[in-house]
Design a protein around this motif. Structure first.
Motif, PDB file in Angstrom:
ATOM      1  N   LYS A 188       0.818  -1.210   0.000  1.00 45.74           N
ATOM      2  CA  LYS A 188       0.000   0.000   0.000  1.00 45.74           C
ATOM      3  C   LYS A 188       0.856   1.266   0.000  1.00 45.74           C
ATOM      4  N   HIS A 189       2.013   1.177   0.608  1.00 43.17           N
ATOM      5  CA  HIS A 189       2.864   2.354   0.740  1.00 43.17           C
ATOM      6  C   HIS A 189       3.859   2.483  -0.414  1.00 43.17           C
TER       7      HIS A 189
ATOM      8  N   ARG B 283       5.261   6.737  -5.785  1.00 42.66           N
ATOM      9  CA  ARG B 283       6.090   6.348  -4.658  1.00 42.66           C
ATOM     10  C   ARG B 283       7.117   5.280  -5.044  1.00 42.66           C
TER      11      ARG B 283
END
Length: 369
Positions: free
Chosen positions: A334-335, A341
């Motif tokens: 998710k990160h 990202r």
């Protein structure tokens, strides 16, 4: 051959684990055996990155090849010293049993490698200064690595089409040239007709098995990550068989390239082939450059050799980094897999290891020589 046959099941097992779970080498155990999930491989992947130093040295040699006269082909350089002062240094690249062949290695080549490329610090208590030429090569290697993997498999897969096939073109060129050199067949005879009495030595089989595991990248997590990119119903049995056959076949053909040149160098110097035969870095950065310096058009053959070496090491390196990043991303999807990202995470990883690897391009400590 026996080592190859034993290596194929290991190659297949690790690849099929990644394909079945569609996960990297850390999270794949959640679906197979949660108790086996650990982070031991994570530490091993940090060690794998040291392989980049081969790229750095090869890139430095490549840049040095674009001169009217190869720097390791003469003694007219500021870094040259007397031969007697550097004979001990060659043991850095050879097992002690091979040090009897020191006289077969030229003063010029050894001096260039030890005193120009590596340089020697004052002692174990001195780290020495960063070699700016090697630091620049290191930066270029990490920049190439970043842009090869910054889009994950979408970019690394496309780069691999070139980096995995181009070395074969260079290998073919070097093979043709090697077979036409005088003395080449003496080197090939030495290659194809080994001492059969050595087969009774257990150490020979241990070395063969270790080389197969290293060549196939078994048990370091890379295969499971690459296998996770396959479709679930992909025929991994067929792929693994052909990949192992291609890998070992390439190594066999590369032996002709190496020993044909070693036979040529042995004839030029009037010594036996086993005297000039080296292994590891000593072969790539001392023996082979010395041999190319003896050929007509030495710059061309040196460029071909180090281009091949660079692309082989680049391919291995960015795939290793990609597998490391993919496995970490599997832990925090998710990160780290969010738009934008992923590229930042890859940049931070590359930047961190670039700064870490600056310690590998400082002056070599004389205690290791």
């Amino acid at each position: 051959m026996l080592a190859v046959v034993c290596g194929i099941p290991l190659f297949l097992l690790e690849t099929s684990v990644g394909q079945y779970t569609q996960e990297g080498f850390i999270t794949c155990w959640r679906k197979l055996c949660p108790l086996a999930q650990g982070y031991g491989h994570f530490v091993m992947k940090l060690y794998d990155f040291i392989y980049i130093i081969i790229q750095v040295w090869a890139l430095f040699y490549l840049a040095s090849s674009f001169t009217s006269k190869l720097p390791w082909a003469s003694c007219d350089n500021t870094w040259n010293t007397e031969f007697l002062k550097v004979t001990i240094f060659i043991c850095l690249f050879s097992k002690p049993v091979n040090c009897v062949g020191l006289q077969s290695l030229s003063n010029e080549t050894v001096n260039h490698t030890i005193r120009r490329v590596l340089v020697v610090s004052g002692g174990i208590e001195e780290l020495g200064s960063v070699r700016w030429e090697l630091a620049l090569c290191l930066l270029l290697c990490w920049v190439f690595c970043y842009f090869s993997i910054w889009k994950s498999i979408r970019s690394s897969g496309k780069v691999a089409y070139f980096t995995a096939t181009f070395p074969y073109a260079m290998l073919l060129i070097l093979l043709i040239r090697g077979l036409t050199l005088p003395g080449a067949w003496e080197g090939i005879y030495f290659y194809l007709y080994p001492d059969l009495n050595r087969l009774a030595n257990l150490e020979v089989w241990i070395e063969a098995g270790s080389q197969i595991c290293f060549s196939y990248s078994v048990a370091i997590g890379t295969l499971s990550v690459l296998g996770s990119y396959n479709e679930y119903n992909n025929n991994c049995y067929r792929d693994c068989f052909w990949l192992c056959l291609l890998n070992s076949g390439t190594s066999f053909v590369a032996g002709f390239v190496v020993f044909s040149v070693l036979g040529f160098m042995a004839q030029k110097q009037g010594v036996a082939v086993n005297t000039v035969a080296e292994s590891g870095p000593g072969l790539a950065f001392i023996a082979y450059p010395q041999a190319t310096a003896m050929m007509p058009l030495p710059q061309f053959w040196t460029v071909c050799f180090f281009l091949m070496l660079i692309f082989l090491s680049v391919d291995t390196h960015f795939v290793t980094v990609e597998c490391f990043i993919a496995s970490i991303s599997d832990l925090f999807p998710k990160h780290l897999r969010a738009p934008g990202r992923s590229e930042i995470f890859v940049l931070l990883i590359c930047l961190f290891f670039f700064l870490t690897h600056l310690t590998l391009v400082t002056e070599v400590n004389k205690i290791f020589l």
